[in-house]
Design a protein around this motif. Structure first.
Motif, PDB file in Angstrom:
ATOM      1  N   UNK A   2      36.527  52.267  50.056  1.00 55.04           N
ATOM      2  CA  UNK A   2      37.307  51.457  50.986  1.00 55.04           C
ATOM      3  C   UNK A   2      37.916  50.250  50.269  1.00 55.04           C
ATOM      4  N   UNK A   3      39.007  49.768  50.798  1.00 58.69           N
ATOM      5  CA  UNK A   3      39.721  48.638  50.203  1.00 58.69           C
ATOM      6  C   UNK A   3      38.805  47.432  50.014  1.00 58.69           C
ATOM      7  N   UNK A   4      38.014  47.083  51.007  1.00 63.88           N
ATOM      8  CA  UNK A   4      37.118  45.921  50.900  1.00 63.88           C
ATOM      9  C   UNK A   4      36.107  46.102  49.773  1.00 63.88           C
ATOM     10  N   UNK A   5      35.592  47.306  49.577  1.00 59.99           N
ATOM     11  CA  UNK A   5      34.636  47.575  48.504  1.00 59.99           C
ATOM     12  C   UNK A   5      35.296  47.441  47.132  1.00 59.99           C
ATOM     13  N   UNK A   6      36.528  47.919  47.018  1.00 60.78           N
ATOM     14  CA  UNK A   6      37.256  47.820  45.758  1.00 60.78           C
ATOM     15  C   UNK A   6      37.526  46.367  45.395  1.00 60.78           C
ATOM     16  N   UNK A   7      37.950  45.583  46.352  1.00 56.78           N
ATOM     17  CA  UNK A   7      38.211  44.161  46.101  1.00 56.78           C
ATOM     18  C   UNK A   7      36.908  43.453  45.732  1.00 56.78           C
ATOM     19  N   UNK A   8      35.814  43.795  46.404  1.00 54.99           N
ATOM     20  CA  UNK A   8      34.517  43.190  46.098  1.00 54.99           C
ATOM     21  C   UNK A   8      34.039  43.565  44.700  1.00 54.99           C
ATOM     22  N   UNK A   9      34.520  44.678  44.149  1.00 59.84           N
ATOM     23  CA  UNK A   9      34.110  45.136  42.819  1.00 59.84           C
ATOM     24  C   UNK A   9      34.815  44.385  41.689  1.00 59.84           C
ATOM     25  N   UNK A  10      35.838  43.604  42.012  1.00 60.57           N
ATOM     26  CA  UNK A  10      36.523  42.810  40.982  1.00 60.57           C
ATOM     27  C   UNK A  10      35.596  41.657  40.602  1.00 60.57           C
ATOM     28  N   UNK A  11      35.214  41.558  39.319  1.00 62.50           N
ATOM     29  CA  UNK A  11      34.272  40.505  38.901  1.00 62.50           C
ATOM     30  C   UNK A  11      34.765  39.097  39.283  1.00 62.50           C
ATOM     31  N   UNK A  31      51.230  47.732  43.094  1.00 64.23           N
ATOM     32  CA  UNK A  31      50.837  47.282  41.758  1.00 64.23           C
ATOM     33  C   UNK A  31      49.808  46.171  41.906  1.00 64.23           C
ATOM     34  N   UNK A  32      48.942  46.064  40.910  1.00 62.90           N
ATOM     35  CA  UNK A  32      47.942  44.992  40.887  1.00 62.90           C
ATOM     36  C   UNK A  32      47.797  44.495  39.457  1.00 62.90           C
ATOM     37  N   UNK A  44      43.798  43.401  33.189  1.00 64.13           N
ATOM     38  CA  UNK A  44      43.998  44.775  33.639  1.00 64.13           C
ATOM     39  C   UNK A  44      45.166  44.797  34.611  1.00 64.13           C
ATOM     40  N   UNK A  45      45.864  45.919  34.629  1.00 65.51           N
ATOM     41  CA  UNK A  45      46.934  46.104  35.602  1.00 65.51           C
ATOM     42  C   UNK A  45      47.125  47.585  35.835  1.00 65.51           C
ATOM     43  N   UNK A  46      47.651  47.908  37.004  1.00 65.55           N
ATOM     44  CA  UNK A  46      47.875  49.316  37.330  1.00 65.55           C
ATOM     45  C   UNK A  46      48.892  49.418  38.459  1.00 65.55           C
ATOM     46  N   UNK A  47      49.511  50.583  38.547  1.00 64.24           N
ATOM     47  CA  UNK A  47      50.424  50.912  39.636  1.00 64.24           C
ATOM     48  C   UNK A  47      49.980  52.237  40.234  1.00 64.24           C
ATOM     49  N   UNK A  57      42.289  52.089  39.579  1.00 60.31           N
ATOM     50  CA  UNK A  57      42.768  52.302  38.210  1.00 60.31           C
ATOM     51  C   UNK A  57      42.640  51.016  37.382  1.00 60.31           C
ATOM     52  N   UNK A  58      42.946  49.876  37.978  1.00 62.80           N
ATOM     53  CA  UNK A  58      42.824  48.610  37.252  1.00 62.80           C
ATOM     54  C   UNK A  58      41.365  48.313  36.924  1.00 62.80           C
ATOM     55  N   UNK A  59      40.465  48.582  37.861  1.00 63.75           N
ATOM     56  CA  UNK A  59      39.042  48.355  37.603  1.00 63.75           C
ATOM     57  C   UNK A  59      38.547  49.200  36.435  1.00 63.75           C
ATOM     58  N   UNK A  60      39.038  50.411  36.330  1.00 67.72           N
ATOM     59  CA  UNK A  60      38.626  51.293  35.230  1.00 67.72           C
ATOM     60  C   UNK A  60      39.109  50.779  33.875  1.00 67.72           C
ATOM     61  N   UNK A  61      40.173  49.995  33.872  1.00 64.65           N
ATOM     62  CA  UNK A  61      40.711  49.519  32.593  1.00 64.65           C
ATOM     63  C   UNK A  61      40.259  48.095  32.253  1.00 64.65           C
ATOM     64  N   UNK A  62      39.347  47.535  33.043  1.00 59.23           N
ATOM     65  CA  UNK A  62      38.816  46.198  32.710  1.00 59.23           C
ATOM     66  C   UNK A  62      38.038  46.257  31.392  1.00 59.23           C
ATOM     67  N   UNK A  63      38.008  45.163  30.654  1.00 53.15           N
ATOM     68  CA  UNK A  63      37.204  45.127  29.429  1.00 53.15           C
ATOM     69  C   UNK A  63      35.740  45.463  29.754  1.00 53.15           C
ATOM     70  N   UNK A  64      35.064  46.118  28.835  1.00 56.20           N
ATOM     71  CA  UNK A  64      33.696  46.583  29.067  1.00 56.20           C
ATOM     72  C   UNK A  64      32.739  45.459  29.453  1.00 56.20           C
ATOM     73  N   UNK A  65      32.900  44.281  28.872  1.00 61.23           N
ATOM     74  CA  UNK A  65      31.974  43.187  29.188  1.00 61.23           C
ATOM     75  C   UNK A  65      32.120  42.691  30.627  1.00 61.23           C
ATOM     76  N   UNK A  66      33.247  43.012  31.287  1.00 59.90           N
ATOM     77  CA  UNK A  66      33.473  42.565  32.664  1.00 59.90           C
ATOM     78  C   UNK A  66      32.970  43.581  33.670  1.00 59.90           C
TER      79      UNK A  66
END
Length: 67
Positions: A2-11, A31-32, A44-47, A57-66
């Motif tokens: 869900x959208x809320x879960x994805x936003x909550x997953x952003x460090x 786009x984000x 990170x960015x994605x469309x 997609x943007x979450x998957x491309x975040x640096x590993x330490x994040x």
């Protein structure tokens, strides 16, 4: 996911900007960009055709330490 879960997953050390729109019909609709709160650097960015997919997609491309 869900959208809320994805936003909550952003460090917490990041902020994000999302947009909807196209210049050309062939472009994805959403786009984000995820940015470092201290430096304003894009980390990170994605469309995608949905906002949920763009965030995922943007979450998957975040640096590993994040992640």
């Amino acid at each position: 996911m869900a959208l809320a879960e994805l936003v909550a997953a952003i460090p917490a050390q990041y902020f994000w900007i999302a947009g909807k729109g196209r210049i050309k019909p062939s472009e994805p609709l959403y786009a984000i960009r995820i940015l470092d709160a201290e430096t304003d650097a894009v980390v990170a960015q994605a469309e995608a055709d949905t906002l949920e997919d763009a965030i995922a997609h943007a979450l998957k491309s975040l640096p590993l330490e994040a992640a």
